[in-house]
Design a protein around this motif. Structure first.
Motif, PDB file in Angstrom:
ATOM      1  N   MET A  77      -0.870  51.322 -38.272  1.00  0.00           N
ATOM      2  CA  MET A  77      -0.297  51.262 -36.771  1.00  0.00           C
ATOM      3  C   MET A  77       0.415  49.944 -36.515  1.00  0.00           C
ATOM      4  O   MET A  77       0.856  49.273 -35.598  1.00  0.00           O
ATOM      5  N   ALA A  78       0.841  49.198 -37.864  1.00  0.00           N
ATOM      6  CA  ALA A  78       1.509  48.015 -37.770  1.00  0.00           C
ATOM      7  C   ALA A  78       3.084  48.474 -37.266  1.00  0.00           C
ATOM      8  O   ALA A  78       3.648  49.481 -37.560  1.00  0.00           O
ATOM      9  N   PRO A  79       3.274  47.614 -36.414  1.00  0.00           N
ATOM     10  CA  PRO A  79       3.231  46.361 -35.940  1.00  0.00           C
ATOM     11  C   PRO A  79       2.492  46.253 -34.829  1.00  0.00           C
ATOM     12  O   PRO A  79       2.191  45.042 -34.025  1.00  0.00           O
ATOM     13  N   THR A  80       2.192  47.169 -33.944  1.00  0.00           N
ATOM     14  CA  THR A  80       1.342  47.193 -32.863  1.00  0.00           C
ATOM     15  C   THR A  80      -0.202  46.438 -33.144  1.00  0.00           C
ATOM     16  O   THR A  80      -0.398  45.730 -32.155  1.00  0.00           O
ATOM     17  N   PHE A  81      -0.756  46.774 -33.959  1.00  0.00           N
ATOM     18  CA  PHE A  81      -1.744  45.969 -34.587  1.00  0.00           C
ATOM     19  C   PHE A  81      -1.927  45.999 -35.882  1.00  0.00           C
ATOM     20  O   PHE A  81      -1.398  47.257 -36.564  1.00  0.00           O
ATOM     21  N   ASN A  82      -2.385  45.292 -36.913  1.00  0.00           N
ATOM     22  CA  ASN A  82      -2.702  45.309 -38.030  1.00  0.00           C
ATOM     23  C   ASN A  82      -3.838  45.088 -38.834  1.00  0.00           C
ATOM     24  O   ASN A  82      -4.876  44.895 -37.864  1.00  0.00           O
ATOM     25  N   LYS A  83      -4.123  45.471 -39.985  1.00  0.00           N
ATOM     26  CA  LYS A  83      -5.486  45.253 -40.659  1.00  0.00           C
ATOM     27  C   LYS A  83      -6.096  43.932 -40.577  1.00  0.00           C
ATOM     28  O   LYS A  83      -5.278  42.711 -40.840  1.00  0.00           O
ATOM     29  N   GLY A  84      -7.158  43.848 -40.241  1.00  0.00           N
ATOM     30  CA  GLY A  84      -7.859  42.648 -39.824  1.00  0.00           C
ATOM     31  C   GLY A  84      -7.969  42.171 -38.447  1.00  0.00           C
ATOM     32  O   GLY A  84      -8.647  41.380 -38.059  1.00  0.00           O
ATOM     33  N   ASP A  85      -7.088  43.253 -37.383  1.00  0.00           N
ATOM     34  CA  ASP A  85      -7.376  42.628 -36.148  1.00  0.00           C
ATOM     35  C   ASP A  85      -8.600  43.560 -35.594  1.00  0.00           C
ATOM     36  O   ASP A  85      -8.768  44.223 -36.201  1.00  0.00           O
ATOM     37  N   LEU A  86      -8.885  42.889 -34.516  1.00  0.00           N
ATOM     38  CA  LEU A  86      -9.968  43.703 -33.498  1.00  0.00           C
ATOM     39  C   LEU A  86      -9.285  44.175 -32.378  1.00  0.00           C
ATOM     40  O   LEU A  86      -8.830  43.425 -31.572  1.00  0.00           O
ATOM     41  N   ILE A  87      -9.422  45.696 -32.294  1.00  0.00           N
ATOM     42  CA  ILE A  87      -8.918  46.363 -31.128  1.00  0.00           C
ATOM     43  C   ILE A  87     -10.070  46.555 -30.202  1.00  0.00           C
ATOM     44  O   ILE A  87     -11.225  46.829 -30.545  1.00  0.00           O
ATOM     45  N   ILE A  88      -9.504  46.722 -28.941  1.00  0.00           N
ATOM     46  CA  ILE A  88     -10.673  47.153 -27.727  1.00  0.00           C
ATOM     47  C   ILE A  88     -10.112  48.362 -27.280  1.00  0.00           C
ATOM     48  O   ILE A  88      -9.123  48.633 -26.883  1.00  0.00           O
ATOM     49  N   ILE A  89     -11.205  49.249 -27.228  1.00  0.00           N
ATOM     50  CA  ILE A  89     -10.742  50.693 -26.862  1.00  0.00           C
ATOM     51  C   ILE A  89     -11.725  51.048 -25.460  1.00  0.00           C
ATOM     52  O   ILE A  89     -12.838  50.234 -25.358  1.00  0.00           O
ATOM     53  N   GLN A  90     -11.205  51.944 -24.842  1.00  0.00           N
ATOM     54  CA  GLN A  90     -11.973  52.320 -23.365  1.00  0.00           C
ATOM     55  C   GLN A  90     -12.061  53.612 -23.157  1.00  0.00           C
ATOM     56  O   GLN A  90     -11.300  54.445 -23.376  1.00  0.00           O
ATOM     57  N   LYS A  91     -13.123  54.022 -22.764  1.00  0.00           N
ATOM     58  CA  LYS A  91     -13.452  55.661 -22.452  1.00  0.00           C
ATOM     59  C   LYS A  91     -12.469  55.954 -21.454  1.00  0.00           C
ATOM     60  O   LYS A  91     -11.957  55.308 -20.642  1.00  0.00           O
ATOM     61  N   SER A 108      -8.862  67.559 -30.808  1.00  0.00           N
ATOM     62  CA  SER A 108      -9.218  68.127 -29.194  1.00  0.00           C
ATOM     63  C   SER A 108      -9.604  67.163 -28.553  1.00  0.00           C
ATOM     64  O   SER A 108      -9.910  65.889 -28.871  1.00  0.00           O
ATOM     65  N   ASP A 109     -10.016  67.397 -27.486  1.00  0.00           N
ATOM     66  CA  ASP A 109     -10.148  66.432 -26.395  1.00  0.00           C
ATOM     67  C   ASP A 109     -11.851  65.783 -26.850  1.00  0.00           C
ATOM     68  O   ASP A 109     -12.001  64.598 -26.654  1.00  0.00           O
ATOM     69  N   GLY A 110     -12.720  66.652 -27.232  1.00  0.00           N
ATOM     70  CA  GLY A 110     -13.958  66.191 -27.899  1.00  0.00           C
ATOM     71  C   GLY A 110     -13.885  65.218 -28.891  1.00  0.00           C
ATOM     72  O   GLY A 110     -14.925  64.667 -29.349  1.00  0.00           O
ATOM     73  N   ASP A 111     -12.796  65.231 -29.539  1.00  0.00           N
ATOM     74  CA  ASP A 111     -12.752  64.168 -30.891  1.00  0.00           C
ATOM     75  C   ASP A 111     -12.220  62.833 -30.433  1.00  0.00           C
ATOM     76  O   ASP A 111     -12.467  61.928 -31.027  1.00  0.00           O
ATOM     77  N   ILE A 112     -11.761  62.624 -29.158  1.00  0.00           N
ATOM     78  CA  ILE A 112     -11.356  61.281 -28.811  1.00  0.00           C
ATOM     79  C   ILE A 112     -12.328  60.661 -28.266  1.00  0.00           C
ATOM     80  O   ILE A 112     -13.380  60.739 -27.246  1.00  0.00           O
ATOM     81  N   VAL A 113     -12.440  59.268 -28.732  1.00  0.00           N
ATOM     82  CA  VAL A 113     -13.608  58.345 -28.217  1.00  0.00           C
ATOM     83  C   VAL A 113     -13.139  57.559 -27.141  1.00  0.00           C
ATOM     84  O   VAL A 113     -13.690  57.402 -26.182  1.00  0.00           O
ATOM     85  N   GLY A 114     -11.743  57.126 -27.010  1.00  0.00           N
ATOM     86  CA  GLY A 114     -11.208  56.250 -26.378  1.00  0.00           C
ATOM     87  C   GLY A 114      -9.813  56.086 -26.176  1.00  0.00           C
ATOM     88  O   GLY A 114      -9.314  56.427 -27.383  1.00  0.00           O
ATOM     89  N   LYS A 115      -9.369  55.101 -25.250  1.00  0.00           N
ATOM     90  CA  LYS A 115      -7.894  54.724 -25.335  1.00  0.00           C
ATOM     91  C   LYS A 115      -7.908  53.312 -25.538  1.00  0.00           C
ATOM     92  O   LYS A 115      -8.509  52.375 -25.239  1.00  0.00           O
ATOM     93  N   TYR A 116      -6.733  52.848 -26.503  1.00  0.00           N
ATOM     94  CA  TYR A 116      -6.555  51.487 -26.999  1.00  0.00           C
ATOM     95  C   TYR A 116      -6.125  50.761 -25.834  1.00  0.00           C
ATOM     96  O   TYR A 116      -5.248  51.173 -24.927  1.00  0.00           O
ATOM     97  N   VAL A 117      -6.612  49.454 -25.559  1.00  0.00           N
ATOM     98  CA  VAL A 117      -6.362  48.808 -24.527  1.00  0.00           C
ATOM     99  C   VAL A 117      -5.594  47.392 -24.894  1.00  0.00           C
ATOM    100  O   VAL A 117      -4.492  47.301 -24.600  1.00  0.00           O
TER     101      VAL A 117
END
Length: 249
Positions: free
Chosen positions: A55-69, A126-135
Motif C-alpha cells: 500500500m505504499a506510499p499510503t502506508f509502508n511496511k513497519g507502520d501501524l494502522i488503525i482500522i474501525q468497524k 464479500s461483506d462477511g470478509d471485511i473486518v473494518g475500514k482504514y482510519v
C-alpha cells in the motif's frame, strides 16, 4: 531532597503508564485475530502492524494502522479496508483499497488492489470478509509492535520493567514500614521521657511543699515559745505586785 524524590516518583509512574499502554497495544496487535476469525477491538478500533509495502506510499511496511468497524453497505470504491485473506497458503488479514464493487442479486462483492501493486487481488471478497475500514497510520510504530511480539522484546520492554517496578514497590513498602516502626519507637521514647520529666517535676513540687510546711511549723513554734515567755513574764510581774502589797500591810 524531597523534591528530587517526588520528581523521580512521578517520572517512574509516567514510565510505568507508558509501559502499560504499550503492553495493552501489544496485546491487541499480536492477539487481534482470534481462532474463530473475529478481531479484537477497542471501542470499535483495532491497531494492526503492516507487514508489506503493497500500500505504499499510503502506508509502508513497519507502520501501524488503525482500522474501525464499519457498515459495509456504505463502502465505496477508493475506500481502504482490512479483510480476511489467504496469503502464502496461510490465514491472514490484508489491507487494500477497493478497486471495484459488483452486486448480483443484492449481494455485493469487492475487488481490492494494493496501491503499490500492478494488478488487483485475485481473491474477490464479500461483506462477511471485511473486518473494518482504514482510519490512519502511525509511521514505524508497527516495528515496535513486531518487536514486542517477539519473546525477547516482550521480556525486555514489558516483563522486565514491570518486574523491576514490582521489586521497587516491595522495597518502598519495606522502607516505609521500617520508617514507621522507627517513628513509633521514637514517639514511645519521647513519651517515656516526658513521663519521667513530669514525675520529677511533681517530686520537686512535693519537696518544695514539705520545706514550706517545715518552715511554717518552725515559725509557729517560735511564736508559741514567745507567747509562753511573755506569759511567764506577766505572771512573774503579777506575783511581784502581790508580794509588795503584802509587805506594806
Amino acid at each position: 531532597m524531597q523534591s528530587v524524590k517526588k520528581v523521580a516518583s512521578i517520572a517512574l509512574s509516567v514510565v510505568m503508564w507508558i509501559i502499560i499502554l504499550v503492553a495493552a497495544l501489544y496485546a491487541f496487535t499480536t492477539l487481534a485475530t482470534r481462532e474463530d476469525g473475529s478481531v479484537s477491538d477497542i471501542a470499535g478500533f483495532t491497531p494492526l502492524a503492516v507487514q508489506s509495502d503493497s500500500m505504499a506510499p499510503t502506508f509502508n511496511k513497519g507502520d501501524l494502522i488503525i482500522i474501525q468497524k464499519c457498515d459495509t453497505s456504505k463502502l465505496e470504491v477508493g475506500d481502504i479496508v482490512t479483510f480476511h485473506a489467504i496469503i502464502d497458503n496461510e490465514y491472514a488479514l490484508n489491507t487494500h483499497r477497493i478497486a471495484a464493487i459488483d452486486e448480483v442479486n443484492g449481494m455485493r462483492s469487492f475487488t481490492t488492489k494494493g496501491d503499490n501493486n500492478d494488478v488487483a487481488d485475485t481473491h474477490i471478497i464479500s461483506d462477511g470478509d471485511i473486518v473494518g475500514k482504514y482510519v490512519f497510520a502511525l509511521p514505524q510504530m508497527g516495528k515496535v509492535m513486531d518487536f514486542l511480539s517477539s519473546s525477547m522484546g516482550f521480556l525486555i520492554v514489558i516483563v522486565l520493567p514491570m518486574l523491576l517496578f514490582f521489586i521497587y514497590q516491595v522495597y518502598h513498602l519495606i522502607v516505609v514500614g521500617m520508617n514507621l516502626r522507627r517513628a513509633m519507637a521514637e514517639e514511645d521514647r519521647l513519651a517515656a521521657a516526658a513521663a519521667i520529666v513530669d514525675a520529677e517535676g511533681k517530686g520537686a513540687a512535693a519537696t518544695v511543699t514539705a520545706d514550706n510546711a517545715a518552715e511554717q511549723l518552725a515559725q509557729a513554734e517560735a511564736k508559741l515559745e514567745e507567747a509562753r515567755r511573755l506569759k511567764a513574764e506577766a505572771e512573774a510581774a503579777m506575783n511581784a505586785t502581790k508580794q509588795e502589797g503584802t509587805d506594806g500591810e
